[in-house]
Scaffold this motif. Structure first.
Motif, PDB file in Angstrom:
ATOM      1  N   GLU E  98       8.115   8.990 -21.165  1.00 45.80           N
ATOM      2  CA  GLU E  98       9.041   9.156 -20.039  1.00 45.80           C
ATOM      3  C   GLU E  98      10.212  10.057 -20.433  1.00 45.80           C
ATOM      4  O   GLU E  98      10.612  10.956 -19.678  1.00 45.80           O
ATOM      5  CB  GLU E  98       9.549   7.782 -19.575  1.00 45.80           C
ATOM      6  CG  GLU E  98      10.293   7.840 -18.245  1.00 45.80           C
ATOM      7  CD  GLU E  98      10.647   6.436 -17.708  1.00 45.80           C
ATOM      8  OE1 GLU E  98      10.581   5.450 -18.474  1.00 45.80           O
ATOM      9  OE2 GLU E  98      10.987   6.331 -16.515  1.00 45.80           O
ATOM     10  N   VAL E 102      11.094  13.683 -18.549  1.00 44.77           N
ATOM     11  CA  VAL E 102      12.335  13.947 -17.812  1.00 44.77           C
ATOM     12  C   VAL E 102      13.112  15.081 -18.468  1.00 44.77           C
ATOM     13  O   VAL E 102      13.836  15.822 -17.793  1.00 44.77           O
ATOM     14  CB  VAL E 102      13.219  12.678 -17.658  1.00 44.77           C
ATOM     15  CG1 VAL E 102      12.427  11.542 -17.016  1.00 44.77           C
ATOM     16  CG2 VAL E 102      13.853  12.239 -18.955  1.00 44.77           C
ATOM     17  N   THR E 103      12.966  15.229 -19.767  1.00 46.21           N
ATOM     18  CA  THR E 103      13.632  16.339 -20.457  1.00 46.21           C
ATOM     19  C   THR E 103      12.949  17.660 -20.124  1.00 46.21           C
ATOM     20  O   THR E 103      13.606  18.628 -19.720  1.00 46.21           O
ATOM     21  CB  THR E 103      13.611  16.078 -21.980  1.00 46.21           C
ATOM     22  OG1 THR E 103      14.293  14.848 -22.238  1.00 46.21           O
ATOM     23  CG2 THR E 103      14.283  17.217 -22.733  1.00 46.21           C
ATOM     24  N   GLY E 105      11.161  18.377 -17.666  1.00 48.13           N
ATOM     25  CA  GLY E 105      11.275  18.665 -16.242  1.00 48.13           C
ATOM     26  C   GLY E 105      12.574  19.348 -15.864  1.00 48.13           C
ATOM     27  O   GLY E 105      12.687  19.901 -14.771  1.00 48.13           O
ATOM     28  N   GLN E 106      13.571  19.310 -16.753  1.00 41.91           N
ATOM     29  CA  GLN E 106      14.849  19.961 -16.456  1.00 41.91           C
ATOM     30  C   GLN E 106      14.928  21.387 -17.007  1.00 41.91           C
ATOM     31  O   GLN E 106      15.934  22.080 -16.797  1.00 41.91           O
ATOM     32  CB  GLN E 106      16.007  19.099 -16.962  1.00 41.91           C
ATOM     33  CG  GLN E 106      16.093  17.782 -16.177  1.00 41.91           C
ATOM     34  CD  GLN E 106      17.227  16.882 -16.632  1.00 41.91           C
ATOM     35  OE1 GLN E 106      18.393  17.145 -16.339  1.00 41.91           O
ATOM     36  NE2 GLN E 106      16.900  15.836 -17.364  1.00 41.91           N
ATOM     37  N   ALA E 203      13.689  13.442 -27.758  1.00 46.39           N
ATOM     38  CA  ALA E 203      14.126  13.306 -26.366  1.00 46.39           C
ATOM     39  C   ALA E 203      14.573  11.872 -26.087  1.00 46.39           C
ATOM     40  O   ALA E 203      15.574  11.645 -25.396  1.00 46.39           O
ATOM     41  CB  ALA E 203      12.994  13.707 -25.426  1.00 46.39           C
TER      42      ALA E 203
END
Lengths: 251, 251, 251, 251, 251, 251
Positions: E98, E102-103, E105-106, E203
């Motif tokens: 996860e 999320v990392t 995805g940015q 991350a």
């Protein structure tokens, strides 16, 4: 119990093959009654043929219900007329595509449905999606006409095997045979490829047996409500829904 | 251009209302030819009625194409038989549900489809999803039988308005009328509620005009490929697909 | 009726091509007014260019509305600024991507969008998904800069054809041209590939004509509510929304 | 490290509040530089305002990068201009909506985003869906204008609390504050409701620190490729992308 | 702050590598405490191993919480036991899958997750979908056993690089390393391929630091509610949840 | 054939109830062997309990396979450990949630799953989504602890009925009982509400019978590949997977 298996196309030789597959799958005590539709196309290949297979199919299922069938199976992988049939009769109705998917889904994560002609791929993708298996099942065609499966001299078997091989290479864990006319091939293909191969006719027999044994009938709430009584015109008029009482019996 | 509008139920009074709505929407130079199906149910309410409306619908569209129609519109909100019809004829075929959704989607983000009976909600949700509007459109029923819309003395209008009111309260930005029998109400309802109200019949006329003007015809690749020539049995036999050449003309 | 077609990039030669395509598609009685944005990039390739094309686009649409346009078309396939424009003016606003998709979706099941550069693929996938066509449409790029389409000596046409060929091989039933600069090629490509090829500019003209003819305007409920009056600073200040009354007229 | 926090609306009092929230969240050694956009709307409420906030935002981020910022944060919950900004500069750019969602998603399954006005609900639903949180996050509005949050005498706080209460009652496990102007309220609301309340500004500071510490920069492949050099016209011309070398430095 | 990093497999050499990666990522003032699970498989490859890694993992996290850890990280890319752990302890728990998603995805739109063995692909696809990244992330395997990553003489690195190369060719913008045992390779791979390469361990350290710094703890509403006190039998009995008060402390 | 039904919680009275339901559903010739797990929680309510129920469950299934069971059923509605069990043994393994959904899906369009506690709702929603039924099934809780279903004096039945009533009012066509402890109530509830009520235990017996009769076994390709032989440590070491040969027999 008595299960009606309707071949919604009008080719009797295919019905015989389907009936044999159904009988092999049936439990002791399950009687398989096979019927060939009296109206419609000789094979069902895409949206157009599907549409014209429904009246004969419904007639056969109605007749079977009247003759005491405990459940009905629609033996065409497009699940032609399945929703209409569920609304039409009180006994459960099972589609071979849905039955095959729910069966394959309990033994494999990724499913390949191998059907006959390219024109059937999108129609099958649409019902696969409606049943909820879009993320797990990929549909492809082996470029074989349905009735070529009835012709021992055709290259149908070779084309089907080539497509299964390709599907496994793309990551499928199990194969679903995407045409009732392939019902006699599941065992041999499973052995050959070392992977589960699911035939919808056999799978549907077990699902129908399950529903009957559990005493479950199609819900009359919502979309499967008994059709309202109303006039029907033309050659369709024999299909006019009578009052609900007449359809479902007096209880 | 000539547009054929087929009412796939067999109630002529509804055809008249549909034709009037279509003529109001038609461009100068567009001739509306309305046809009532000669076979099938008096109204289409759910899966069962849908299935039996298709043969009469296809017959009417085939006939219309032969008589020179440039495009056909299926004036039932279930888009009954739409895929079969697209495969059957060379001219474009437009469904009023699809037409209404694509129209509403260009003037609003959140759409409420208000249809007649609860039993039609799931069938409509299924096509709304297939067209790609599931995340934006909510379907609900106002509990009115289709033919009650033909009866000035019924409370159909009041029930429809109550459901529109509820849908707007739940966040809809635009309303789509979910039955061809509501085609005469769009303007008055739009004025009353101060929100766009889209009637599928009118929307379909414009989509059909668009396809004809752009010279676009249904793709013959994939699922809409011309039906293969094969035998059809029983009362369905007149629908047997002839060779592709005969269907699509000689070019 | 009068339709404003705005090219939101600042290259006038592309506007001319777009205007010609729009005029070819327009009905008798439809006047096409074409405008080139006065601010922003010479071509729109990806998120960055998109962002800076909006102010000039909105200015042109506002001006066109003031001059009596009945609807506006944004002639960039990213549908740049479409949502802002719909909130900004009272007349309907049509995007060429959305128009092309809804048109192609009525004649084909599987759509290939072929755009210019790889950097535009994800932005287009995002709007395709938002419009609800993600399951049916695949986006790919032919690796051609937008302005190369203006250069007869470039290999743009050859690259585009190669990508269309690839897309059809992957199963597309219809092609959507993913750049306004391809508007002149649809007919020739359709003939060459024997499949429907949809140009968004022409499609948008028909969608705009449809909305105007149906008397439909953007809903003022929810996301397209008229912008609230508030101060704007800097070079953006001319875009400050006045009171709703001033925008939408006195009724 | 130095983090630039840009308030893309032009209301300086809101920037002060945002800067304070950012500083509270910042690690020792993180310097927060806050900037108010010099161009655009006084508050960002829906698509229209969003569109006109971007040029000032990009200018501020470019300037901040030139002044040595290691990362930039866009402090408007619509993540206005986020994709354009990522393409524009070499340093990472963080949006407060995305940062809040990824943070809340690690401490709760079901998230309620509570924003200001109804008109922002759909725009936020669209980015929530794009980020992948549609199945877990519900967006609603508390019917408060953005600038009312700056006015201690308004009933903004009461309305926000009422909406949070309603969202928890509908099953949310955590709350995300859907406006940068609520950044000062997270701690008090969390205490009051006994549930995690995530402010996007604080969350974004930590995400930006994370990206910088990990040495991660925006990918230059695909959609975030450096904008191609090309002419820009009008008041937008200062934003014309220079050659990639000039943007990203010589390394 | 003190972060507990648990390697849920029982191979101490992998824990050492993970701890080193975590320490490299940790902020000044963050103490990394690494623990190897005392129970379960030597490596986690698929559903079966996952299931038996959980008790040792939970024991280690419980112990770490008791020893003052401020947050815990589960250093297996399957996020094994993540939901159970979040329910079990009061401190935040971060999963490396996860955190990596999320990392990534940015900084990128399209993500390729490259894991070890084919059998892990579907389990990872399932959590990727649950986290909301299914539309943006593609999972594939490089056909390397987890413990081969510990063996300098294996061809693991070469196989991993080949799969990364393939993933970039298929359109990925960023790479996520799909196994904690690859934690030492991110920097070198990023440099080699000129694309962001995200290691989940690093991350996760930043995400854990973020949650602790923001004072956020797992919501106790809904699915993460504190386990109810009840009897546990057999070797599982030490895991019986005591009363909530004992778990979460007296406040 | 011999079917093993494992109650993965350690409460023997619930096993007795489950066994009775299974025997009622079993075909003539099917022997039901019921087992209570020897390790783990007395009831399974949410993620935490689930995790600790798996080792005892796998032990029981392994033992049952060794004693000649033809298939195994996991009688907890979370389908706890289902994927691990499928990888662990050669015989088919059926989960009662999956079995109930596939059964209900063949007699109804819209399904309501009614479970015990709120904390189980999200875990069930996650597997419902994974099985593909998210669009058709809604999960809710009746706020009853699992073991209260064993207590005739509790108000469990009344609460369950109230929640079923609510679910039908929200549009469900069929009810699925979301806890193995409700297995004795299906018939009475179905009669009371006039709608199909599906118990997962009975449904699973029929699915297991179907798989055995069809000769289908879990695919060994992909995610269900036989676990690789490797060391396991601590109290988990008895679960270490031996070589594949030992697990699957010599053929």
């Amino acid at each position: 119990m008595k299960l009606l298996v309707v071949n919604p196309n009008t080719t009797a030789s295919m019905t015989a093959k389907i009936a044999a597959a159904a009988r092999t799958a049936a439990a002791t005590g399950t009687e398989i009654v096979a019927a060939t539709s009296a109206m419609g196309p000789a094979s069902i290949e895409g949206y157009y043929d599907e549409a014209f297979a429904v009246p004969g199919l419904i007639a056969a299922i109605r007749e079977g219900e009247g003759a005491g069938a405990d459940a009905a199976i629609i033996a065409c992988f497009d699940d032609t007329g399945l929703d209409a049939a569920r609304a039409a009769v009180a006994i459960p109705v099972v589609g071979i595509c849905e039955a095959a998917l729910v069966t394959a889904g309990q033994i494999a994560k990724r499913i390949a449905v191998v059907t006959t002609l390219e024109r059937s791929v999108v129609p099958l993708e649409e019902i696969v999606a409606r049943y909820g298996y879009a993320a797990r099942a990929r549909v492809s065609a082996c470029d074989v006409e349905v009735l070529a499966l009835e012709d021992a001299g055709s290259d149908a078997r070779a084309r089907l095997e080539a497509e299964i091989d390709r599907a496994l290479g793309l990551g499928a864990d199990a194969i679903v045979l995407g045409c009732a006319g392939m019902a006699d091939l599941a065992a041999a293909l499973s052995e050959r490829f070392g992977a589960p191969v699911v035939d919808g006719v056999a799978a549907a027999v077990k699902q129908a047996e399950a529903l009957v044994a559990l005493g479950l009938r199609t819900s009359r709430r919502g979309a499967y409500a008994t059709p309202r009584s109303k006039p029907y015109a033309g050659v369709m008029s024999p299909f006019a829904p009578p009052a609900a009482r007449e359809i479902l019996g007096s209880d």
